[in-house]
Design an enzyme around this catalytic site. Structure first.
Site, PDB file in Angstrom:
ATOM      1  CE1 TYR A  85      -3.868  -1.815   6.531  1.00  0.00           C
ATOM      2  CE2 TYR A  85      -3.133   0.309   5.669  1.00  0.00           C
ATOM      3  CZ  TYR A  85      -3.664  -0.942   5.457  1.00  0.00           C
ATOM      4  OH  TYR A  85      -3.996  -1.344   4.184  1.00  0.00           O
ATOM      5  CB  SER A 135      -0.896   0.011   1.246  1.00  0.00           C
ATOM      6  OG  SER A 135      -1.538   1.255   1.412  1.00  0.00           O
TER       7      SER A 135
END
Length: 245
Positions: free
Chosen positions: A146, A133
């Site tokens: 995260y 990501s």
């Protein structure tokens, strides 16, 4: 082979390459995948099978992968698409929640990828898709737990890709931006607006499939995020820590 049988992006990727293939959907509740099964059939899959897969039960992963190969034959494309976003502010103070995010988004990913790579090396063919990501390009204050898992997974997948070179197995590392969908629905419900260059699950899947067919090792989705990530690394820490996300 889709690990994360309910993943929006994973299902979109699988549907785009299902035609003429056997599809295996792995999820925690395999009996609750009727919609996903029908999507694969509509996309031209010759057969669709569902298997029980608990991402956090890492001890079960090697045997599960061996059983999938024994039951359905060599894996052509394996898509690793499970994960959780978690609650960033809560994870800053809640020890258990921070570990839950790290375990699912990093430890469990390695737990699947390692025996998967062993099985696919043995067959000397196939492709693996791993989802990193933009959040892992440079970890930000607003979602650092995260983001740190994506940074770690990105490094692991990059190394695994190099280790697989010459084995007949390819690894595609996908680095999408903010994806508008079920995973981010609750976050946006709190008032967080989609980041610039946000994409949808179908757009992410289009980028992945195009990169797969071209034999790419890394794909940013959208492509301009590669330049954005470079700029991120140049921002002074004093400014970076004040960014909203």
């Amino acid at each position: 082979m889709l690990f994360g049988g309910r993943s929006e992006i994973g299902v979109e990727v699988a549907a785009r390459i299902a035609n003429g293939r056997t599809v295996v959907l792995a999820a925690r509740r395999p009996d609750d995948l009727a919609a996903q099964q029908q999507r694969m059939r509509d996309a031209g899959a010759t057969a669709v099978h569902c298997v029980h897969f608990d991402a956090n039960d890492t001890d079960s992963h090697p045997a599960l992968i061996d059983q999938i190969v024994a039951d359905h034959g060599p894996i052509g494309v394996a898509v690793i698409a499970f994960g959780i976003l978690g609650d960033g502010p809560r994870a800053e103070t809640d020890h258990a929640h921070a570990l839950e995010i790290v375990h699912t988004d990093y430890v469990a990913q390695i737990s699947v990828l390692t025996p998967l790579a062993v099985a696919m090396r043995a067959q000397r063919s196939g492709s693996i898709v791993v989802f990193s990501s933009i959040a892992g390009a440079r970890v930000r204050r607003a979602n650092y737990v995260y983001g740190s898992t994506k940074a770690g997974l990105d490094g692991f997948a990059s190394g695994l890709s190099d280790a697989l070179h010459g084995s007949g197995v390819d690894l595609l590392l996908a680095r999408p931006g903010f994806v508008i969908g079920q995973m981010t629905k609750e976050l946006m419900a709190t008032g967080v607006k989609p980041a610039p260059l946000s994409i949808t699950a179908p757009q992410a899947a289009d980028g992945v499939v195009k990169a797969l067919r071209r034999g790419r090792r890394v794909v940013w989705i959208p492509g301009v995020l590669g330049l954005v990530s470079f700029v991120f690394r140049l921002v002074p820490q004093s400014i970076w820590r004040r960014l909203p996300r």
